[in-house]
Each structure stands twice: as structure tokens, then as C-alpha cells.
Write a protein that holds these residues in place. Structure first.
Motif, PDB file in Angstrom:
ATOM      1  N   PHE A 161      18.576  24.201  -7.104  1.00 55.34           N
ATOM      2  CA  PHE A 161      19.956  24.496  -7.436  1.00 55.34           C
ATOM      3  C   PHE A 161      20.857  24.053  -6.277  1.00 55.34           C
ATOM      4  O   PHE A 161      20.397  23.788  -5.162  1.00 55.34           O
ATOM      5  N   ALA A 162      22.140  23.976  -6.564  1.00 49.77           N
ATOM      6  CA  ALA A 162      23.163  23.799  -5.540  1.00 49.77           C
ATOM      7  C   ALA A 162      24.355  24.661  -5.929  1.00 49.77           C
ATOM      8  O   ALA A 162      24.617  24.871  -7.123  1.00 49.77           O
ATOM      9  N   THR A 163      25.067  25.167  -4.930  1.00 48.43           N
ATOM     10  CA  THR A 163      26.248  25.984  -5.171  1.00 48.43           C
ATOM     11  C   THR A 163      27.377  25.511  -4.276  1.00 48.43           C
ATOM     12  O   THR A 163      27.197  25.335  -3.065  1.00 48.43           O
ATOM     13  N   VAL A 164      28.546  25.290  -4.868  1.00 50.80           N
ATOM     14  CA  VAL A 164      29.776  25.015  -4.131  1.00 50.80           C
ATOM     15  C   VAL A 164      30.616  26.289  -4.198  1.00 50.80           C
ATOM     16  O   VAL A 164      31.018  26.717  -5.291  1.00 50.80           O
ATOM     17  N   ILE A 165      30.863  26.896  -3.064  1.00 52.97           N
ATOM     18  CA  ILE A 165      31.666  28.127  -2.997  1.00 52.97           C
ATOM     19  C   ILE A 165      33.093  27.746  -2.660  1.00 52.97           C
ATOM     20  O   ILE A 165      33.366  27.108  -1.640  1.00 52.97           O
ATOM     21  N   LEU A 166      34.022  28.130  -3.516  1.00 51.09           N
ATOM     22  CA  LEU A 166      35.421  27.707  -3.392  1.00 51.09           C
ATOM     23  C   LEU A 166      36.283  28.774  -2.724  1.00 51.09           C
ATOM     24  O   LEU A 166      35.900  29.921  -2.622  1.00 51.09           O
ATOM     25  N   THR A 186      38.914  21.199  -0.069  1.00 51.10           N
ATOM     26  CA  THR A 186      37.749  21.520   0.741  1.00 51.10           C
ATOM     27  C   THR A 186      37.185  22.883   0.351  1.00 51.10           C
ATOM     28  O   THR A 186      37.915  23.883   0.318  1.00 51.10           O
ATOM     29  N   PRO A 187      35.893  22.967   0.057  1.00 48.95           N
ATOM     30  CA  PRO A 187      35.294  24.252  -0.317  1.00 48.95           C
ATOM     31  C   PRO A 187      34.983  25.101   0.908  1.00 48.95           C
ATOM     32  O   PRO A 187      34.961  24.606   2.039  1.00 48.95           O
ATOM     33  N   ARG A 188      34.722  26.377   0.675  1.00 47.92           N
ATOM     34  CA  ARG A 188      34.262  27.238   1.758  1.00 47.92           C
ATOM     35  C   ARG A 188      32.883  26.821   2.238  1.00 47.92           C
ATOM     36  O   ARG A 188      32.570  26.882   3.432  1.00 47.92           O
ATOM     37  N   MET A 219      26.020  43.195   0.236  1.00 49.26           N
ATOM     38  CA  MET A 219      25.215  42.023  -0.094  1.00 49.26           C
ATOM     39  C   MET A 219      26.118  40.840  -0.414  1.00 49.26           C
ATOM     40  O   MET A 219      25.907  39.727   0.071  1.00 49.26           O
ATOM     41  N   PHE A 220      27.133  41.053  -1.253  1.00 45.86           N
ATOM     42  CA  PHE A 220      28.034  39.977  -1.654  1.00 45.86           C
ATOM     43  C   PHE A 220      28.734  39.374  -0.440  1.00 45.86           C
ATOM     44  O   PHE A 220      28.789  38.146  -0.275  1.00 45.86           O
ATOM     45  N   THR A 221      29.260  40.222   0.421  1.00 45.17           N
ATOM     46  CA  THR A 221      29.996  39.743   1.586  1.00 45.17           C
ATOM     47  C   THR A 221      29.095  38.948   2.519  1.00 45.17           C
ATOM     48  O   THR A 221      29.494  37.891   3.044  1.00 45.17           O
ATOM     49  N   SER A 222      27.875  39.422   2.726  1.00 41.65           N
ATOM     50  CA  SER A 222      26.940  38.713   3.599  1.00 41.65           C
ATOM     51  C   SER A 222      26.551  37.368   3.020  1.00 41.65           C
ATOM     52  O   SER A 222      26.396  36.383   3.748  1.00 41.65           O
ATOM     53  N   GLU A 223      26.401  37.309   1.703  1.00 38.13           N
ATOM     54  CA  GLU A 223      25.936  36.093   1.044  1.00 38.13           C
ATOM     55  C   GLU A 223      27.043  35.058   0.889  1.00 38.13           C
ATOM     56  O   GLU A 223      26.846  33.874   1.134  1.00 38.13           O
ATOM     57  N   ILE A 224      28.225  35.500   0.467  1.00 37.64           N
ATOM     58  CA  ILE A 224      29.296  34.576   0.107  1.00 37.64           C
ATOM     59  C   ILE A 224      30.246  34.313   1.274  1.00 37.64           C
ATOM     60  O   ILE A 224      30.829  33.237   1.386  1.00 37.64           O
TER      61      ILE A 224
END
Length: 281
Positions: A276-281, A115-117, A161-166
Motif C-alpha cells: 500500500f501507499a498513503t498520501v497524508i494531506l 505539498t502533502p504532509r 494512536m491517531f496523533t502518533s500515526e498521522i
């Protein structure tokens, strides 16, 4: 002559030119991979698995470093790529690229990778050239490239920025490697900022540069100044400088649920090119 691959196989260094030609079929969508192929040389080839077509050219490929990025996979190749990618789970933090590529590949990977984040299925891919810029938006003249002396100011903004986005921080414990990455962008002249006093209040980076395309990422406005009209003029200034110094096309992709950002980019002159699509793991 390019060999015929036993699909899918690791790219050979002598096949890098063919990989760049494949990326160049859609420069806006493929600039991330193209930039890494162009700068990485033989090492970059080790991060690509590919399938050949008739011994003459590459048919499809997949970047397989910390990010998995599929390019030109057709329906009949998805199972083969997914089978090869199963062992890359431990080194990968995301799968991203054109939604038409990422989502069917992820359908096959999820049962092996878990399961991804988060799965962000609709991310407008946007681009513009100088002719597309909205003349009614005045560029913020405070925007400029960051300097190495400002590294300590840029790192907290980039991390926020990274923490807010990811959804999680870009480092745990020591920030040494993260600082090195931020410093590399600054050193190349790829980080643009507005600095007020001793803090960064706006930041944007050129994350990938190849094939005449500069992909902008890491766009951030300090929270207390959001909604005050800073973003569009600042982005206009970034794009003007990027187009003047680095590329003929500027691109970015954005989450569809971030409607204020989408409106900002549209106001500057960015036009929708794809999804686009992004799967964050």
C-alpha cells in the motif's frame, strides 16, 4: 445492463453491484471501499467516480470521500481521473490504496493539490487466515470487545494512536464527532481492548468489514508498556476473535519504517500480500 460511462462519471445507485464485483477482484486490497459500498447504499454511490468497460461492467473506480482510494486504474485512465479529482481537494484528507495505484495518481494530483504532509510509499499489506496463525504465540486472554460504558477510556487511547500515526490530532475543539465515530466501532463490537484499572493499555479496531475480510486498524499499546512483549499475544487474541466472529481473513497495512510492528504481525502469522501507499494531506 450497466451503462457505458462518459469517463469518469459519478456512479449511479443501480451500478453498485458492479462496483462491488470490481472490489471483489481483490478483497484484501479493496475491503475499505467494499465495506462502504455495502453499507452506504445509494449514498455510497455518490462518493464513487468510475469508468465503464463496453457497457457490461466497471473497468475502474475511485472512492472520493474524506479518503481517495483508486481501484484498478490503468495508465491510460490516470489523467482523466486526476482531472476529475482536482475539485475534491477540500474534502480529502488522504489518498491511499495499492501503491501501484496511488503513486502514479498522486504524481498527477500533486501539482493541483499541493505539498502533502507525508507520502508513505511502502506500506506492507498483510493478511492471514486461521490456518496461518502461529501456534507458538499464546493469545492474551485479557483481550475482549470494549463496552459502551468504556467509551471515555477508549477515546483517549484512540486519539493518542491517531496523533502518533498521522502527526496531528483527530479533532480540534469539540471531540463530539470523534467520540461518535469511536462509539460506533464499540457498538458494532469492532473495538478490542485490554483494560487495566481505569485505563486502556491495548486497543485494536476492525475498521472495515466486507467480502469475508476484516481490516484491522488503530493498533495501539500504551507507551510505557511497549517493548514488554504485549503486542504479539494481544494481536493473536484480536485475530482469533475477529476470525471467529466476523471474517475468514484478517488484514492490515503498516508503515515499513515501523519495523517492530512489522515483526509483531509476522510473528502472529500475517503474511505479506502486496504494498500500500498513503498520501497524508
Amino acid at each position: 445492463m450497466l451503462r457505458t460511462f462518459r469517463p469518469p462519471a459519478t456512479l449511479r445507485s443501480e451500478d453498485l453491484d458492479a462496483a462491488l464485483r470490481l472490489a471483489a477482484t481483490d478483497p484484501v486490497a479493496n475491503v475499505f471501499v467494499a465495506a462502504r459500498l455495502a453499507s452506504g447504499g445509494e449514498y455510497a454511490a455518490q462518493n464513487v467516480i468510475a469508468m465503464g468497460g463496453g457497457g457490461d461492467d466497471l473497468r475502474s473506480m475511485c472512492w472520493t470521500s474524506a479518503n481517495v482510494v483508486p481501484i484498478n486504474l490503468d495508465e491510460g485512465e490516470l489523467d482523466a481521473y486526476a482531472g476529475k479529482l482536482r475539485r475534491y481537494r477540500r474534502r480529502s484528507s488522504s489518498v491511499f490504496g495499492l501503491a501501484s495505484q496511488v503513486l502514479p495518481l498522486w504524481d498527477r494530483l500533486e501539482k493541483h493539490w499541493g505539498t502533502p504532509r507525508s507520502v508513505r510509499e511502502q506500506q506492507p499489506l498483510m493478511a492471514l487466515t486461521a490456518d496461518d496463525l502461529n501456534v507458538e504465540v499464546a493469545a492474551d486472554q485479557r483481550v475482549r470487545p470494549a463496552t459502551m460504558s468504556e467509551l471515555d477510556l477508549v477515546v483517549p487511547a484512540a486519539a493518542h494512536m491517531f496523533t502518533s500515526e498521522i502527526g496531528y490530532p483527530p479533532f480540534y475543539g469539540s471531540d463530539r464527532e470523534y467520540r461518535r465515530m469511536v462509539a460506533s466501532l464499540i457498538r458494532q463490537g469492532h473495538t478490542y481492548v485490554i483494560v487495566e484499572g481505569k485505563r486502556v493499555v491495548f486497543k485494536a479496531d476492525v475498521g472495515s468489514l466486507a467480502l469475508g475480510v476484516a481490516q484491522i486498524q488503530g493498533v495501539w499499546v500504551t507507551p510505557e508498556l511497549r517493548g514488554h512483549g504485549m503486542a504479539a499475544p494481544a494481536m493473536k487474541a484480536v485475530v482469533e476473535q475477529v476470525l471467529g466472529e466476523h471474517a475468514t481473513t484478517a488484514s492490515l497495512y503498516v508503515n515499513d519504517f515501523n519495523t517492530s510492528a512489522v515483526r509483531t504481525y509476522e510473528r502472529v502469522g500475517f503474511q505479506h500480500r502486496d504494498t500500500f501507499a498513503t498520501v497524508i494531506l
